[in-house]
Write an enzyme that holds these catalytic residues in place. Structure first.
Site, PDB file in Angstrom:
ATOM      1  N   SER A 139      17.833  -5.866  33.379  1.00  0.00           N
ATOM      2  CA  SER A 139      18.943  -5.350  32.569  1.00  0.00           C
ATOM      3  C   SER A 139      20.271  -6.017  32.884  1.00  0.00           C
ATOM      4  O   SER A 139      21.141  -6.119  32.016  1.00  0.00           O
ATOM      5  CB  SER A 139      19.075  -3.832  32.764  1.00  0.00           C
ATOM      6  OG  SER A 139      19.327  -3.515  34.121  1.00  0.00           O
ATOM      7  N   ASP A 170      28.087   1.452  37.655  1.00  0.00           N
ATOM      8  CA  ASP A 170      27.442   2.736  37.944  1.00  0.00           C
ATOM      9  C   ASP A 170      26.748   2.735  39.299  1.00  0.00           C
ATOM     10  O   ASP A 170      25.899   3.563  39.578  1.00  0.00           O
ATOM     11  CB  ASP A 170      26.422   3.069  36.847  1.00  0.00           C
ATOM     12  CG  ASP A 170      25.392   1.954  36.638  1.00  0.00           C
ATOM     13  OD1 ASP A 170      25.392   0.994  37.444  1.00  0.00           O
ATOM     14  OD2 ASP A 170      24.603   2.030  35.681  1.00  0.00           O
ATOM     15  N   HIS A 200      24.570  -1.556  37.975  1.00  0.00           N
ATOM     16  CA  HIS A 200      24.893  -2.567  36.972  1.00  0.00           C
ATOM     17  C   HIS A 200      26.324  -3.062  37.151  1.00  0.00           C
ATOM     18  O   HIS A 200      27.152  -2.396  37.768  1.00  0.00           O
ATOM     19  CB  HIS A 200      24.682  -1.990  35.566  1.00  0.00           C
ATOM     20  CG  HIS A 200      23.279  -1.553  35.308  1.00  0.00           C
ATOM     21  ND1 HIS A 200      22.886  -0.234  35.475  1.00  0.00           N
ATOM     22  CD2 HIS A 200      22.179  -2.245  34.939  1.00  0.00           C
ATOM     23  CE1 HIS A 200      21.586  -0.136  35.200  1.00  0.00           C
ATOM     24  NE2 HIS A 200      21.141  -1.346  34.885  1.00  0.00           N
TER      25      HIS A 200
END
Length: 238
Positions: A18, A189, A192
């Site tokens: 991601s 967070d 990320h």
């Protein structure tokens, strides 16, 4: 009618989880690299959110098949999911030794389809800010499922695998914590990347990419070099 020769853009392939997938968002590190290389090559985002190296190795032939398309560079950016704690997140967890082996297998495959080792760049997982990530986990009804110390073990394994394979590596885990700095500013967070974290990756990755793309030509003529009376003579030449 004469056949027009296709303009062939070299590719830089960003392969990862991601953190790569989200890199084309506004101010993302992938978007920054793509902007720098406009008209020189295509920067292709092949980030797969949630993936680990076990799954990545399986799909890699679908991401980078054997072809005649020139590849200028491939970034391999995994580990943030592999290092998930086995007892808290067994679905994504990959043992560290297997993770290292998967990275080496990735290099072997890329070389087998014509991507030389000097074009491959490993990127380690970044550090984990546990307090922030724990809040995210609790919101999803789970306990903290990653530790910064574990991320560090996988980062070290990534660096070692790079050395054993003879490829470059960007050690984010170490660089973001250098001299005891507060690395939380690089994270959105806890896991990320924040805007500042994306900028950090883009700047450090560019130092490794620049030497690989410096000789790439500007594709298709600059508009000021086009002959307005005979544009074909400028635009259809090699």
């Amino acid at each position: 009618m004469s056949t027009v020769k296709r303009a062939l853009w070299p590719q830089i392939i960003l392969f990862g989880d991601s953190i790569t997938q989200f890199s084309f968002q506004a101010n993302g590190w992938g978007a920054d690299i793509a902007h720098k290389l406009a008209r020189k090559c295509d920067v292709v985002n092949r980030g797969l959110s949630g993936y680990n190296t076990r799954w990545a190795k399986v799909v890699l032939p679908r991401i980078v098949p054997a072809s005649d398309a020139p590849v200028a560079a491939v970034t391999v950016f995994f580990g943030a999911n592999d290092c998930a704690l086995e007892d808290k997140n067994p679905q994504q967890h990959v043992p560290c030794q297997e993770y290292s082996g998967n990275l080496k297998d990735t290099v072997r495959y890329l070389v087998s389809v014509g991507v030389s080792k000097d074009k491959i760049i490993f990127i380690t997982p970044p550090p984990l800010q546990e307090a922030a990530w724990e809040k995210e986990c609790l919101l999803k009804g789970s306990a903290l499922n990653r530790l910064n110390s574990a991320a560090g073990q996988y980062a070290q394994a990534c660096v070692q695998a790079a050395g054993q394979c003879g490829v470059d590596v960007l050690d984010l885990w170490t660089l973001m914590q250098k001299d005891g700095q507060d690395f939380s500013v690089y994270l959105l967070d806890g896991l990320h990347l924040s805007e500042k974290g994306n900028q950090f990756v883009a700047e450090h990755l560019w130092t490794l990419l620049e030497k690989r793309v410096a000789a790439l030509p500007f594709i298709l003529p600059y508009w000021g070099d086009v002959d307005p009376k005979s544009p074909e003579s400028s635009l259809l030449c090699d």
